[in-house]
Design an enzyme around this catalytic site. Structure first.
Site, PDB file in Angstrom:
ATOM      1  CG  HIS A 178      -1.463  -1.216   1.359  1.00  0.00           C
ATOM      2  ND1 HIS A 178      -2.540  -1.415   2.710  1.00  0.00           N
ATOM      3  CD2 HIS A 178      -2.323  -1.982   0.020  1.00  0.00           C
ATOM      4  CE1 HIS A 178      -3.321  -2.892   2.444  1.00  0.00           C
ATOM      5  NE2 HIS A 178      -3.119  -2.486   1.116  1.00  0.00           N
TER       6      HIS A 178
ATOM      7  CB  ILE B  16       0.316   5.424   3.077  1.00  0.00           C
ATOM      8  CG1 ILE B  16       2.168   6.468   3.304  1.00  0.00           C
ATOM      9  CG2 ILE B  16       0.336   4.473   3.756  1.00  0.00           C
ATOM     10  CD1 ILE B  16       2.360   6.928   4.614  1.00  0.00           C
ATOM     11  CB  CYS B  17      -3.025   3.193  -0.624  1.00  0.00           C
ATOM     12  SG  CYS B  17      -4.691   2.704  -0.796  1.00  0.00           S
ATOM     13  CG  LEU B  18      -4.193   3.913   6.308  1.00  0.00           C
ATOM     14  CD1 LEU B  18      -4.178   2.722   6.301  1.00  0.00           C
ATOM     15  CD2 LEU B  18      -3.240   4.458   6.808  1.00  0.00           C
TER      16      LEU B  18
END
Ligand SMILES: [Zn+2]
Ligand SMILES: [Zn+2]
Lengths: 363, 161
Positions: free
Chosen positions: B91, B98-100
């Protein structure tokens, strides 16, 4: 045991508890006495002024009253662990004190008394991180409120600021993504009754009515600013439609309160106007947002992403007022299935309440 | 619309300042495990050192997070990226993005730098492979002009389930 007189006394005692507490007492067994008691602070006649509640389980053995009954907290809202313990310890020590006399009614009264003394939020405002109720008496105490659904508490000023922010974001979102104005008008009324946001702490969706008791406060700010803020003349259209919405919500708030109190309205301590709030000119109103958009201000686009999603699982988050750790929350990223696209995020807030620093222009 | 670069940042509002000062004090009293705030006099940009949790793929590795706060923090989420080199994670893009979800659509103003850090560390800790996201090259190429991750329309798989 076996003493019939004693048993009769116990039955009479349980009947007394039932008589005093009515439906707040759920009897599980009359001998030996075992019941749940739903506790509300005595002072909280207005439900928006109720910040804590608890369900107590009292279970006596056949040795009662020589042996104090076991006492547990089955459920509670608005009390963090420390206060839960404090409440429980207090009632348990009372039980030991009174034993071997009959004590059920006395214990229940002690519990209500203690809970009443605790009827204030604890800890920090989750939005500004400053204490809701300052520990030292010197500090200025800001008005606070709770969300009716989950009992999470915030400074009124903080939650309003956030609420305004949400409204503005939704509005600019819908202005950017939804061009079918007719369709939106149709849904306007329906949407007003739907969720207007999620609790910042537990994400439980709340309805407009959960905020009623502070929306009146928004109204006060608004009328204050339209009367004494000359430079906002240009925004008049926006303010007017906002006033419209606020008027309606204010009315509903009063109506609900009236229902709550069976016709009686008492002044609410919450509603304090802080001087010096103003609504600044939006930095850059999108040019594609004509005045017509402001008519749409009354409508709430339901948030596409948040609504409902978090409804389950977190509903009892209110038992701790210090939940700022989002650790247990499910994180929605998975290694195999995620992607991104570089579309510009259109969410763009337009206005925000700020506090005027200059001492002029107050009241 | 502002230009895409994060350089045109506005100063923190009074409210944001107060809140960040409060967070800083609380961080100093009770820092999240595995994190070190590198103290500077810049309240608006924090650089935080992350140490991979023992027993995970990132044990003993050290990375740096850069946290930039917008004018209207905490109403708006901070921009959080890994400084180079970003950890290898499904991610985390090679440019540090950041893929969050909590950093974007699921942000809540009740979250703090500390709670973000805990989420990022738990994201690292739960990883079972050290690899870049599948679309890493395409994404990073699209971001070449200094685009902020907050301008990305993120798709979180679970949203559709
Ligand atoms: Zn606050
Ligand atoms: Zn809540």
């Amino acid at each position: 045991m076996g003493n019939e007189e004693e048993e009769e006394e116990l039955v009479a005692e349980v009947e007394a508890v039932e008589a005093v507490y009515g439906t707040d007492c759920v009897l599980l067994s009359s001998f030996p006495p075992h019941f749940h008691l739903f506790l509300k602070p005595r002072t909280a006649d207005v439900s928006s002024q109720q910040f804590v509640e608890a369900v107590l389980e009292i279970r006596a053995t056949s040795q009662y009253p020589k042996e104090p009954p076991s006492i547990e907290l089955v459920d509670c809202k608005g009390l963090d662990e420390q206060r839960q313990k404090h409440l429980l310890n207090y009632i348990q020590s009372k039980a030991r004190e009174i034993s071997p006399c009959l004590m059920l009614v006395a214990l229940c009264e002690e519990a209500v008394e203690k809970l009443s003394a605790m009827n204030h939020p604890d800890g920090d405002c989750p939005l500004c991180l400053f204490p809701l109720v300052p520990e030292d008496q010197q500090s200025e105490s800001l008005p606070f409120m709770k969300l009716m659904s989950c009992f999470h508490c915030f400074h009124s000023e903080c939650i309003i600021r956030w609420w305004k922010w949400l409204q503005n974001s939704k509005e600019s979102d819908s202005a950017n993504t939804d061009s079918t104005a007719a369709h939106r008008n149709q849904d306007k009324h329906k949407k007003m009754e739907e969720s207007v946001g999620n609790c910042p702490v537990c994400r439980k969706p709340f309805l407009a009515k959960d905020l009623d008791h502070v929306l009146a406060l928004v109204g006060s700010y608004s009328s204050q600013l339209s009367s004494d803020n000359e430079e906002l003349k240009d925004e008049e259209t926006v303010l007017q439609s906002e006033d419209e919405m606020i008027r309606r919500q204010k009315f509903e708030a009063i109506l609900n309160l009236q229902k709550e109190n069976s016709g009686l309205i008492e002044p609410k301590k919450d509603i304090v106007i802080l001087p010096g709030m103003y609504l600044p000119q939006p930095v850059a109103m999108p040019s594609s947002t004509p005045t017509k958009e402001s008519d749409e201000q009354t409508q709430n686009e339901p948030p596409a992403v948040v609504s409902g999603k978090q409804a389950g699982g977190t509903s009892n988050g209110a038992s701790s007022s210090r939940q700022r750790n989002f650790g247990p929350r499910r994180q929605k990223a998975r290694s195999d299935n995620h992607s991104s696209s570089t579309v510009r995020n259109t969410r763009k807030p337009v206005q925000q309440w700020v506090r005027r620093d200059s001492p002029s222009n107050k009241q | 619309m502002t230009s895409s670069s994060g350089a045109a940042r506005k100063n923190l509002s009074k409210i944001a300042c107060n809140r960040l000062q409060k967070e800083l004090v609380e961080w100093q009293v009770n820092p999240p495990t595995g994190f070190k705030h590198k103290v500077t006099d810049n309240l608006q940009r924090w650089v935080v050192e992350v140490i991979g949790a023992p027993g995970t793929l990132y044990a003993n590795e050290t990375y740096q997070l850069q946290v930039d706060f917008p004018e209207n923090y905490p109403m708006e989420a901070p921009q959080v990226i890994f400084l180079h080199p970003a950890p290898l994670h499904p991610h985390i893009y090679s440019n540090g993005h950041i893929c969050l979800d909590i950093l974007y659509d699921s942000w809540s103003p009740a979250m703090t730098v500390s709670s973000i850090c805990i989420s990022i560390l738990s994201m690292l800790s739960s990883s079972t492979t050290k690899q870049r996201p599948e679309d890493n090259d395409r994404y990073v190429k699209n971001c070449r002009n200094g685009r902020s991750p907050k301008e990305t329309r993120w798709w979180f798989h679970d949203d559709k389930v």
